[in-house]
Design an enzyme around this catalytic site. Sequence first.
Site, PDB file in Angstrom:
ATOM      1  N   SER A 123      23.579  62.080  44.949  1.00 38.93           N
ATOM      2  CA  SER A 123      23.296  62.975  46.144  1.00 38.93           C
ATOM      3  C   SER A 123      23.419  62.168  47.380  1.00 38.93           C
ATOM      4  O   SER A 123      22.885  60.844  47.273  1.00 38.93           O
ATOM      5  CB  SER A 123      22.189  63.635  45.957  1.00 38.93           C
ATOM      6  OG  SER A 123      21.693  64.331  47.288  1.00 38.93           O
ATOM      7  N   ALA A 124      23.746  62.539  48.406  1.00 36.60           N
ATOM      8  CA  ALA A 124      23.401  61.605  49.906  1.00 36.60           C
ATOM      9  C   ALA A 124      22.118  61.623  50.203  1.00 36.60           C
ATOM     10  O   ALA A 124      21.995  60.508  51.072  1.00 36.60           O
ATOM     11  CB  ALA A 124      24.422  62.445  50.795  1.00 36.60           C
ATOM     12  N   TYR A 147      12.887  63.744  44.858  1.00 37.81           N
ATOM     13  CA  TYR A 147      14.071  64.251  44.187  1.00 37.81           C
ATOM     14  C   TYR A 147      15.257  62.878  44.598  1.00 37.81           C
ATOM     15  O   TYR A 147      15.971  62.549  43.533  1.00 37.81           O
ATOM     16  CB  TYR A 147      14.628  65.257  44.918  1.00 37.81           C
ATOM     17  CG  TYR A 147      16.141  65.821  44.773  1.00 37.81           C
ATOM     18  CD1 TYR A 147      16.570  66.113  43.534  1.00 37.81           C
ATOM     19  CD2 TYR A 147      17.046  65.755  45.742  1.00 37.81           C
ATOM     20  CE1 TYR A 147      18.088  66.476  43.242  1.00 37.81           C
ATOM     21  CE2 TYR A 147      18.347  66.000  45.622  1.00 37.81           C
ATOM     22  CZ  TYR A 147      18.874  66.290  44.232  1.00 37.81           C
ATOM     23  OH  TYR A 147      20.200  66.469  44.157  1.00 37.81           O
ATOM     24  N   LYS A 151      17.343  60.478  41.590  1.00 36.10           N
ATOM     25  CA  LYS A 151      18.771  60.329  41.481  1.00 36.10           C
ATOM     26  C   LYS A 151      18.855  58.676  41.456  1.00 36.10           C
ATOM     27  O   LYS A 151      19.881  58.357  41.030  1.00 36.10           O
ATOM     28  CB  LYS A 151      19.429  61.154  42.625  1.00 36.10           C
ATOM     29  CG  LYS A 151      19.563  62.388  42.642  1.00 36.10           C
ATOM     30  CD  LYS A 151      20.268  62.695  41.341  1.00 36.10           C
ATOM     31  CE  LYS A 151      20.239  64.590  41.243  1.00 36.10           C
ATOM     32  NZ  LYS A 151      21.002  64.832  39.998  1.00 36.10           N
ATOM     33  N   ASN A 196      16.236  77.485  50.003  1.00 36.32           N
ATOM     34  CA  ASN A 196      15.845  76.332  50.904  1.00 36.32           C
ATOM     35  C   ASN A 196      16.904  75.613  51.754  1.00 36.32           C
ATOM     36  O   ASN A 196      16.891  75.034  52.786  1.00 36.32           O
ATOM     37  CB  ASN A 196      15.489  75.003  49.689  1.00 36.32           C
ATOM     38  CG  ASN A 196      14.545  75.187  48.909  1.00 36.32           C
ATOM     39  OD1 ASN A 196      13.136  75.554  49.535  1.00 36.32           O
ATOM     40  ND2 ASN A 196      14.575  75.365  47.781  1.00 36.32           N
ATOM     41  N   ASN A 197      18.204  76.103  51.188  1.00 33.16           N
ATOM     42  CA  ASN A 197      19.415  75.460  51.838  1.00 33.16           C
ATOM     43  C   ASN A 197      20.040  76.431  52.875  1.00 33.16           C
ATOM     44  O   ASN A 197      19.912  77.623  52.896  1.00 33.16           O
ATOM     45  CB  ASN A 197      20.458  75.074  51.016  1.00 33.16           C
ATOM     46  CG  ASN A 197      19.907  74.071  49.950  1.00 33.16           C
ATOM     47  OD1 ASN A 197      19.961  74.251  48.907  1.00 33.16           O
ATOM     48  ND2 ASN A 197      19.947  72.648  50.614  1.00 33.16           N
TER      49      ASN A 197
HETATM   50  P1  NAD Z   1      21.968  74.234  39.908  1.00 28.09           P
HETATM   51  O1  NAD Z   1      20.523  74.342  39.678  1.00 28.09           O
HETATM   52  O2  NAD Z   1      22.587  75.653  40.426  1.00 28.09           O
HETATM   53  O3  NAD Z   1      22.567  73.804  38.557  1.00 28.09           O
HETATM   54  C1  NAD Z   1      21.825  72.805  37.763  1.00 28.09           C
HETATM   55  C2  NAD Z   1      21.916  73.383  36.360  1.00 28.09           C
HETATM   56  O4  NAD Z   1      21.190  72.642  35.481  1.00 28.09           O
HETATM   57  C3  NAD Z   1      21.154  74.753  36.091  1.00 28.09           C
HETATM   58  O5  NAD Z   1      21.870  75.694  35.417  1.00 28.09           O
HETATM   59  C4  NAD Z   1      19.947  74.580  35.407  1.00 28.09           C
HETATM   60  O6  NAD Z   1      19.636  75.783  34.624  1.00 28.09           O
HETATM   61  C5  NAD Z   1      20.133  73.258  34.467  1.00 28.09           C
HETATM   62  N1  NAD Z   1      19.226  72.624  34.147  1.00 28.09           N
HETATM   63  C6  NAD Z   1      18.128  71.907  34.863  1.00 28.09           C
HETATM   64  N2  NAD Z   1      17.299  71.277  34.099  1.00 28.09           N
HETATM   65  C7  NAD Z   1      17.857  71.250  32.772  1.00 28.09           C
HETATM   66  C8  NAD Z   1      17.677  70.686  31.523  1.00 28.09           C
HETATM   67  N3  NAD Z   1      16.421  69.833  31.506  1.00 28.09           N
HETATM   68  N4  NAD Z   1      18.431  70.956  30.346  1.00 28.09           N
HETATM   69  C9  NAD Z   1      19.464  71.708  30.620  1.00 28.09           C
HETATM   70  N5  NAD Z   1      19.774  72.288  31.674  1.00 28.09           N
HETATM   71  C10 NAD Z   1      18.961  71.955  32.869  1.00 28.09           C
HETATM   72  O7  NAD Z   1      22.361  73.068  40.698  1.00 28.09           O
HETATM   73  P2  NAD Z   1      23.655  72.779  41.277  1.00 28.09           P
HETATM   74  O8  NAD Z   1      23.598  72.716  42.802  1.00 28.09           O
HETATM   75  O9  NAD Z   1      24.714  73.204  40.613  1.00 28.09           O
HETATM   76  O10 NAD Z   1      23.464  70.944  41.133  1.00 28.09           O
HETATM   77  C11 NAD Z   1      24.006  70.419  40.322  1.00 28.09           C
HETATM   78  C12 NAD Z   1      23.872  68.805  40.198  1.00 28.09           C
HETATM   79  O11 NAD Z   1      24.162  68.326  41.461  1.00 28.09           O
HETATM   80  C13 NAD Z   1      22.460  68.618  40.132  1.00 28.09           C
HETATM   81  O12 NAD Z   1      21.851  67.505  39.433  1.00 28.09           O
HETATM   82  C14 NAD Z   1      21.887  68.455  41.595  1.00 28.09           C
HETATM   83  O13 NAD Z   1      20.787  67.513  41.954  1.00 28.09           O
HETATM   84  C15 NAD Z   1      23.123  67.560  42.137  1.00 28.09           C
HETATM   85  N6  NAD Z   1      23.508  67.682  43.556  1.00 28.09           N
HETATM   86  C16 NAD Z   1      23.474  68.976  44.047  1.00 28.09           C
HETATM   87  C17 NAD Z   1      23.564  69.357  45.704  1.00 28.09           C
HETATM   88  C18 NAD Z   1      23.549  70.556  46.169  1.00 28.09           C
HETATM   89  O14 NAD Z   1      23.328  70.779  47.521  1.00 28.09           O
HETATM   90  N7  NAD Z   1      23.878  71.784  45.586  1.00 28.09           N
HETATM   91  C19 NAD Z   1      23.739  68.113  46.269  1.00 28.09           C
HETATM   92  C20 NAD Z   1      23.766  66.919  45.785  1.00 28.09           C
HETATM   93  C21 NAD Z   1      23.497  66.992  44.479  1.00 28.09           C
HETATM   94  N1  UDP Z   2      18.274  74.455  57.839  1.00 30.26           N
HETATM   95  C1  UDP Z   2      17.702  75.163  58.845  1.00 30.26           C
HETATM   96  N2  UDP Z   2      17.232  76.286  58.383  1.00 30.26           N
HETATM   97  C2  UDP Z   2      17.072  76.568  57.200  1.00 30.26           C
HETATM   98  C3  UDP Z   2      17.750  75.692  56.237  1.00 30.26           C
HETATM   99  C4  UDP Z   2      18.130  74.481  56.839  1.00 30.26           C
HETATM  100  O1  UDP Z   2      17.946  74.981  60.132  1.00 30.26           O
HETATM  101  O2  UDP Z   2      16.618  77.713  56.730  1.00 30.26           O
HETATM  102  C5  UDP Z   2      18.874  73.016  58.404  1.00 30.26           C
HETATM  103  C6  UDP Z   2      18.373  71.807  58.129  1.00 30.26           C
HETATM  104  O3  UDP Z   2      17.219  71.498  59.055  1.00 30.26           O
HETATM  105  C7  UDP Z   2      19.345  70.746  58.085  1.00 30.26           C
HETATM  106  C8  UDP Z   2      20.663  71.624  57.654  1.00 30.26           C
HETATM  107  O4  UDP Z   2      20.136  73.067  58.140  1.00 30.26           O
HETATM  108  O5  UDP Z   2      19.669  70.386  59.505  1.00 30.26           O
HETATM  109  C9  UDP Z   2      21.020  71.458  56.227  1.00 30.26           C
HETATM  110  O6  UDP Z   2      19.929  71.788  55.615  1.00 30.26           O
HETATM  111  P1  UDP Z   2      20.046  72.021  53.880  1.00 30.26           P
HETATM  112  O7  UDP Z   2      18.581  71.982  53.311  1.00 30.26           O
HETATM  113  O8  UDP Z   2      20.987  72.848  53.668  1.00 30.26           O
HETATM  114  O9  UDP Z   2      20.546  70.581  53.405  1.00 30.26           O
HETATM  115  P2  UDP Z   2      20.026  68.990  53.305  1.00 30.26           P
HETATM  116  O10 UDP Z   2      20.944  68.214  54.085  1.00 30.26           O
HETATM  117  O11 UDP Z   2      18.603  69.017  54.012  1.00 30.26           O
HETATM  118  O12 UDP Z   2      20.000  68.697  51.814  1.00 30.26           O
END
Ligand code: NAD
Ligand code: UDP
Length: 336
Positions: A123-124, A147, A151, A196-197
């Site tokens: 993740s970034a 978190y 990572k 949250n997002n």
């Molecule tokens: P998500 O929660 O939708 O998917 C993750 C999946 O993993 C879920 O289906 C969950 O049930 C499963 N899981 C969690 N713990 C487990 C365990 N112990 N055993 C088996 N399965 C398990 O999330 P996502 O958005 O699809 O993210 C996927 C990956 O990408 C994650 O590792 C997350 O940290 C990473 N990531 C996501 C984002 C984002 O913004 N969505 C950004 C950067 C990195």
């Molecule tokens: N953000 C916001 N309101 C919300 C959720 C997010 O203004 O309810 C803003 C947050 O402050 C950030 C951007 O949207 O500037 C992206 O947030 P997000 O949580 O989606 O991703 P992050 O980059 O924090 O992982």
Amino acid sequence: MILLTGGAGYIGLHTAAVLVEAGHEVVLFDNFSNSKPAGLKRLEAIIGRAVPCVEGDVRSRQDLDGLFDQYPIGAVVHFAGLKAVGESQAQPLRYYDNNVSGSLALLGAMQRAEVRRIVFSSSATIYGNADSNPIPETAALRPANVYGRSKLMVEDILRDLHAAAPGWSIALLRYFNPVGAHPGGLIGEDPNDIPNNLMPFVTQVAVGRRPELQVFGGDYPTPDGTGVRDYIHVMDLAEGHRAALDWALRDPRELLTANLGTGRGSSVLELVGAFEQASGKAIPHRIVARRAGDVAACWSDPSLARERLGWTATRSLDDMCRDAWNWQRNNPQGFA
Ligand code: NAD
Ligand code: UDP
């Protein structure tokens, strides 16, 4: 066959659709802690056939050894993990257990099964408050929350593993902000509880599930004062995984670290404006205090992925908003 841990989640389902359409056989593995079996039925509707999915926990060697014994797995995409920043601060042990112990158990099972190709969801967030934008892979790594540290720990484990056992092919993919949905509207992001997002919050306001969006901070040193992020369409991200897998399957025996982003930053207000345009819905919003731990701006330098994987994001912010809205409009309550 490609194993997708966490394959029933948001990015996993989209990646599975892209991989199957590219001719790969996949098996999903998930404990459904943050996803629903209903998502699998939708995936089947998209690709026109059933996909094997094993219910199990990535922290369980027993579950994993059984999985590797049952299927001829040649490479792994490791999505499984927990991802909510606020929750990670409140429950650090749970996060380290899932994300770090889970990855260790998986790597142990891979070693036993002699599978040495892995694409890891990083993740970034691990860049924390970067010195400047765009952020290259060589930037300092200083995550500001549990978190992000979980990572970075897994990245470190994979770097150490590669140094000790150079036969491994390892891709560390650092995602920026994945949003949007499959264009057919059958799968998309379906967070539990209050999102949250930003994007899922906006789509839930549009569909009437939430009264208004709170914009966290209007006084950042950015053009309009709101936070700037590198939003990337989840289908572009899924295609990035296909490119990384194609790389790993050629057995480069290398460790490759690549940002997956568009290289463009958009502010919260720009995203809200683009969404209103794409959906025709007004999004009531109000600027409130900054959210603790947020950085002002963060966007990627995606050139390494282009050079090494031949991959670039092609979809625009308008595409992301259109597809996110198409999903939410057709599924106001998500997969429920
Ligand atoms: P998500 O929660 O939708 O998917 C993750 C999946 O993993 C879920 O289906 C969950 O049930 C499963 N899981 C969690 N713990 C487990 C365990 N112990 N055993 C088996 N399965 C398990 O999330 P996502 O958005 O699809 O993210 C996927 C990956 O990408 C994650 O590792 C997350 O940290 C990473 N990531 C996501 C984002 C984002 O913004 N969505 C950004 C950067 C990195
Ligand atoms: N953000 C916001 N309101 C919300 C959720 C997010 O203004 O309810 C803003 C947050 O402050 C950030 C951007 O949207 O500037 C992206 O947030 P997000 O949580 O989606 O991703 P992050 O980059 O924090 O992982």
